[in-house]
Scaffold this active site. Structure first.
Site, PDB file in Angstrom:
ATOM      1  N   SER A 102     -24.366  13.104 -39.829  1.00 32.54           N
ATOM      2  CA  SER A 102     -25.171  12.975 -38.607  1.00 32.54           C
ATOM      3  C   SER A 102     -24.978  11.643 -37.896  1.00 32.54           C
ATOM      4  O   SER A 102     -25.570  11.411 -36.838  1.00 32.54           O
ATOM      5  CB  SER A 102     -26.654  13.138 -38.958  1.00 32.54           C
ATOM      6  OG  SER A 102     -27.123  12.034 -39.718  1.00 32.54           O
ATOM      7  N   THR A 220     -29.668  11.728 -37.539  1.00 30.71           N
ATOM      8  CA  THR A 220     -29.584  10.426 -36.863  1.00 30.71           C
ATOM      9  C   THR A 220     -30.144   9.428 -37.853  1.00 30.71           C
ATOM     10  O   THR A 220     -30.862   9.813 -38.770  1.00 30.71           O
ATOM     11  CB  THR A 220     -30.514  10.443 -35.613  1.00 30.71           C
ATOM     12  OG1 THR A 220     -29.971  11.317 -34.640  1.00 30.71           O
ATOM     13  CG2 THR A 220     -30.709   9.075 -34.988  1.00 30.71           C
ATOM     14  N   THR A 238     -26.320   7.629 -33.991  1.00 26.57           N
ATOM     15  CA  THR A 238     -26.187   9.062 -34.272  1.00 26.57           C
ATOM     16  C   THR A 238     -24.860   9.633 -33.767  1.00 26.57           C
ATOM     17  O   THR A 238     -24.247   9.074 -32.847  1.00 26.57           O
ATOM     18  CB  THR A 238     -27.331   9.824 -33.567  1.00 26.57           C
ATOM     19  OG1 THR A 238     -27.333  11.179 -34.001  1.00 26.57           O
ATOM     20  CG2 THR A 238     -27.192   9.800 -32.059  1.00 26.57           C
ATOM     21  N   ARG A 248     -22.542  15.204 -23.493  1.00 24.45           N
ATOM     22  CA  ARG A 248     -24.011  15.279 -23.659  1.00 24.45           C
ATOM     23  C   ARG A 248     -24.517  13.986 -24.323  1.00 24.45           C
ATOM     24  O   ARG A 248     -23.976  13.523 -25.310  1.00 24.45           O
ATOM     25  CB  ARG A 248     -24.366  16.481 -24.522  1.00 24.45           C
ATOM     26  CG  ARG A 248     -25.867  16.625 -24.844  1.00 24.45           C
ATOM     27  CD  ARG A 248     -26.228  16.006 -26.173  1.00 24.45           C
ATOM     28  NE  ARG A 248     -27.613  16.305 -26.579  1.00 24.45           N
ATOM     29  CZ  ARG A 248     -28.220  15.740 -27.616  1.00 24.45           C
ATOM     30  NH1 ARG A 248     -27.601  14.862 -28.351  1.00 24.45           N
ATOM     31  NH2 ARG A 248     -29.442  16.057 -27.922  1.00 24.45           N
ATOM     32  N   VAL A 249     -25.545  13.410 -23.742  1.00 25.26           N
ATOM     33  CA  VAL A 249     -26.162  12.223 -24.334  1.00 25.26           C
ATOM     34  C   VAL A 249     -27.577  12.599 -24.764  1.00 25.26           C
ATOM     35  O   VAL A 249     -28.316  13.228 -24.000  1.00 25.26           O
ATOM     36  CB  VAL A 249     -26.202  11.059 -23.313  1.00 25.26           C
ATOM     37  CG1 VAL A 249     -27.009   9.894 -23.848  1.00 25.26           C
ATOM     38  CG2 VAL A 249     -24.782  10.623 -22.973  1.00 25.26           C
ATOM     39  N   GLY A 250     -27.918  12.242 -25.972  1.00 25.75           N
ATOM     40  CA  GLY A 250     -29.262  12.562 -26.471  1.00 25.75           C
ATOM     41  C   GLY A 250     -30.241  11.430 -26.204  1.00 25.75           C
ATOM     42  O   GLY A 250     -30.036  10.585 -25.330  1.00 25.75           O
ATOM     43  N   ASP A 251     -31.287  11.404 -26.997  1.00 24.95           N
ATOM     44  CA  ASP A 251     -32.324  10.393 -26.829  1.00 24.95           C
ATOM     45  C   ASP A 251     -31.952   9.053 -27.463  1.00 24.95           C
ATOM     46  O   ASP A 251     -32.417   7.997 -27.040  1.00 24.95           O
ATOM     47  CB  ASP A 251     -33.641  10.885 -27.443  1.00 24.95           C
ATOM     48  CG  ASP A 251     -33.492  11.266 -28.917  1.00 24.95           C
ATOM     49  OD1 ASP A 251     -32.389  11.683 -29.329  1.00 24.95           O
ATOM     50  OD2 ASP A 251     -34.482  11.150 -29.664  1.00 24.95           O
ATOM     51  N   THR A 271     -35.789  10.675 -34.553  1.00 25.63           N
ATOM     52  CA  THR A 271     -34.700  11.601 -34.877  1.00 25.63           C
ATOM     53  C   THR A 271     -35.205  12.998 -34.521  1.00 25.63           C
ATOM     54  O   THR A 271     -36.409  13.216 -34.432  1.00 25.63           O
ATOM     55  CB  THR A 271     -34.328  11.564 -36.375  1.00 25.63           C
ATOM     56  OG1 THR A 271     -35.450  11.979 -37.146  1.00 25.63           O
ATOM     57  CG2 THR A 271     -33.908  10.177 -36.825  1.00 25.63           C
ATOM     58  N   GLY A 272     -34.267  13.903 -34.357  1.00 25.40           N
ATOM     59  CA  GLY A 272     -34.669  15.279 -34.034  1.00 25.40           C
ATOM     60  C   GLY A 272     -34.231  15.650 -32.629  1.00 25.40           C
ATOM     61  O   GLY A 272     -33.357  14.997 -32.044  1.00 25.40           O
ATOM     62  N   GLY A 274     -33.373  15.672 -29.268  1.00 21.13           N
ATOM     63  CA  GLY A 274     -33.369  14.593 -28.283  1.00 21.13           C
ATOM     64  C   GLY A 274     -33.887  15.005 -26.930  1.00 21.13           C
ATOM     65  O   GLY A 274     -34.553  14.222 -26.239  1.00 21.13           O
TER      66      GLY A 274
HETATM   67  N1  ASP Z   1     -31.902  12.854 -31.693  1.00 23.44           N
HETATM   68  C1  ASP Z   1     -30.511  13.169 -31.835  1.00 23.44           C
HETATM   69  C2  ASP Z   1     -29.998  13.690 -30.537  1.00 23.44           C
HETATM   70  O1  ASP Z   1     -30.675  14.471 -29.901  1.00 23.44           O
HETATM   71  C3  ASP Z   1     -30.191  14.174 -32.875  1.00 23.44           C
HETATM   72  C4  ASP Z   1     -30.983  14.164 -34.130  1.00 23.44           C
HETATM   73  O2  ASP Z   1     -31.658  13.210 -34.444  1.00 23.44           O
HETATM   74  O3  ASP Z   1     -30.964  15.160 -34.837  1.00 23.44           O
HETATM   75  O4  ASP Z   1     -28.883  13.390 -30.213  1.00 23.44           O
END
Ligand code: ASP
Length: 373
Positions: A102, A220, A238, A248-251, A271-272, A274
């Site tokens: 991850s 992450t 991450t 794609r950009v996450g959080d 985490t999780g 985004g």
């Molecule tokens: N938060 C991360 C994202 O959305 C992914 C993750 O933590 O599972 O890129």
């Protein structure tokens, strides 16, 4: 002089004035570190005293995959290392670990089989931050994010520009796709449709690939640390959502979403899913809730409730609850910490004077064990 130093120099008194003035007025009776120092020790933050200078409880917390990261960060914090350097040193170990799919090297790739990484750092004492998004072929994006913070006037570099910046600063360009991640990606391609030209269930017989594939894997690492002076910093790094659309950009690299810290209040990182976090700017919101007197756990659960309330129908289960995972890791200046999760059971890693361990996260919803037949 670095931006960070310039910033500290420029804003030291202004910032304090703001906190004891504007912010305090906005939030009612607020915890004011300037007052704490002036009065010697324990001006309460809505009832909670903060420790004396030099007596803050040193600790590092992270997502569950960061036990070793917290151990390393804690050791450096106790040796007087800068709080951000301690956190970055901790997550670097996870970025380098090919078995963590991850983060960093070994992370699961985008839909084209290319690993793209996101990371950001925030340094509490100077209130400075930096990030990189969608960066390819560079193993340690948290270190690059720290360089963006320290050596540029920018906060976020993306894609090709971020990679060139890293290479110019001496980072090595390398292939981050491990065999395990490549096979998991191929397995995903095979699983997409029965009406394309990919036949069979690639890698289904290999438990290692199955573990890495695991549907739509996420993951992450966030790591935050506080030292004995009460300085707080944090970082998040991450490979993002597996099989994402390229670009794609996450959080994680977005300040206020994937992480936020205010040296006078505390920090939060996530985490999780985004996209859910980005729509609610949860880390910033959680720190503001702590500023207004909530404990780390209360603040984390409150932002999870907001996310749940704002979840579109297509992402709800048959009981109307979010069908995705989202987790926060919080530290407050008064020495408290918490992990919270949308769906329990969940846990997070911590190292403090009592050692390195996992603790249970507070859950907004608990998954029930499958009924016995
Ligand atoms: N938060 C991360 C994202 O959305 C992914 C993750 O933590 O599972 O890129």
């Amino acid at each position: 002089m670095s931006n960070e130093q310039q910033h500290s120099k420029r804003t030291g008194t202004d910032r304090r004035g703001f906190l004891t003035g504007g912010a305090a007025l906005a939030a009612g009776a607020l915890f004011s570190p300037a007052n704490n120092q002036a009065q010697g020790s324990t001006q309460p933050a809505q009832g909670r005293p903060v420790p004396n200078q030099g007596e803050f409880p040193v600790k590092a917390i992270s997502s569950a995959n960061g036990r070793e990261a917290t151990r390393i960060a804690y050791e450096l914090l106790t040796k007087g290392k800068d709080t951000l350097d301690a956190c970055v040193a901790g997550v670097t170990v996870v970025e380098n670990d090919p078995n963590d799919t991850s983060v960093g090297y070994g992370g699961l790739p985008n839909e084209e089989g290319v690993v793209e990484l996101d990371s950001a750092v925030m340094h509490g004492p100077s209130h400075s931050c930096g990030g990189v998004a969608s960066i390819r072929n560079i193993k340690n994006p948290a270190q690059v994010a720290r360089l963006v913070m320290k050596t540029t006037d920018h906060v976020l570099l993306v894609g090709e520009g971020a990679k060139r910046f890293a290479i110019a600063n001496g980072f090595k360009e390398e292939n981050l796709l491990t065999e395990r991640a490549r096979k998991a990606w191929l397995r995903w391609k095979h699983s997409l449709s029965r009406s394309d030209d990919w036949v069979g269930e690639m890698g289904a017989e290999d438990p290692d690939i199955t573990a890495a594939f695991n549907g739509r894997p996420t993951g992450t690492i966030h790591c935050a640390g506080i030292n004995s002076s009460g300085d707080i910093s944090c970082c998040t790094t991450t490979s993002g959502l597996a099989w994402k659309i390229p670009g794609r950009v996450g959080d994680s690299p977005i300040i206020g979403a994937g992480l936020f810290c205010d040296n006078d209040i505390g920090s939060c990182g996530s985490t999780g899913r985004g996209e859910a976090n980005l729509k609610n700017l949860c880390s910033f919101a959680a720190v503001e809730l702590m500023r207004n007197g909530m404990s780390p756990e209360e603040a984390g659960l409150e932002v999870l409730k907001r996310v749940a309330d704002n979840t579109p129908d297509r992402l709800r289960d048959s009981n109307g609850r979010p069908n995705f995972g989202l987790n926060f890791y919080l530290l407050s200046k008064d020495g408290r910490h918490a992990g919270v999760t949308m769906w329990g059971p969940g846990r997070f890693a911590i190292t403090d004077k009592d050692g390195t361990r996992h603790e249970r996260s507070a859950a907004l919803y608990e998954r029930r064990a499958a009924p016995r037949r």
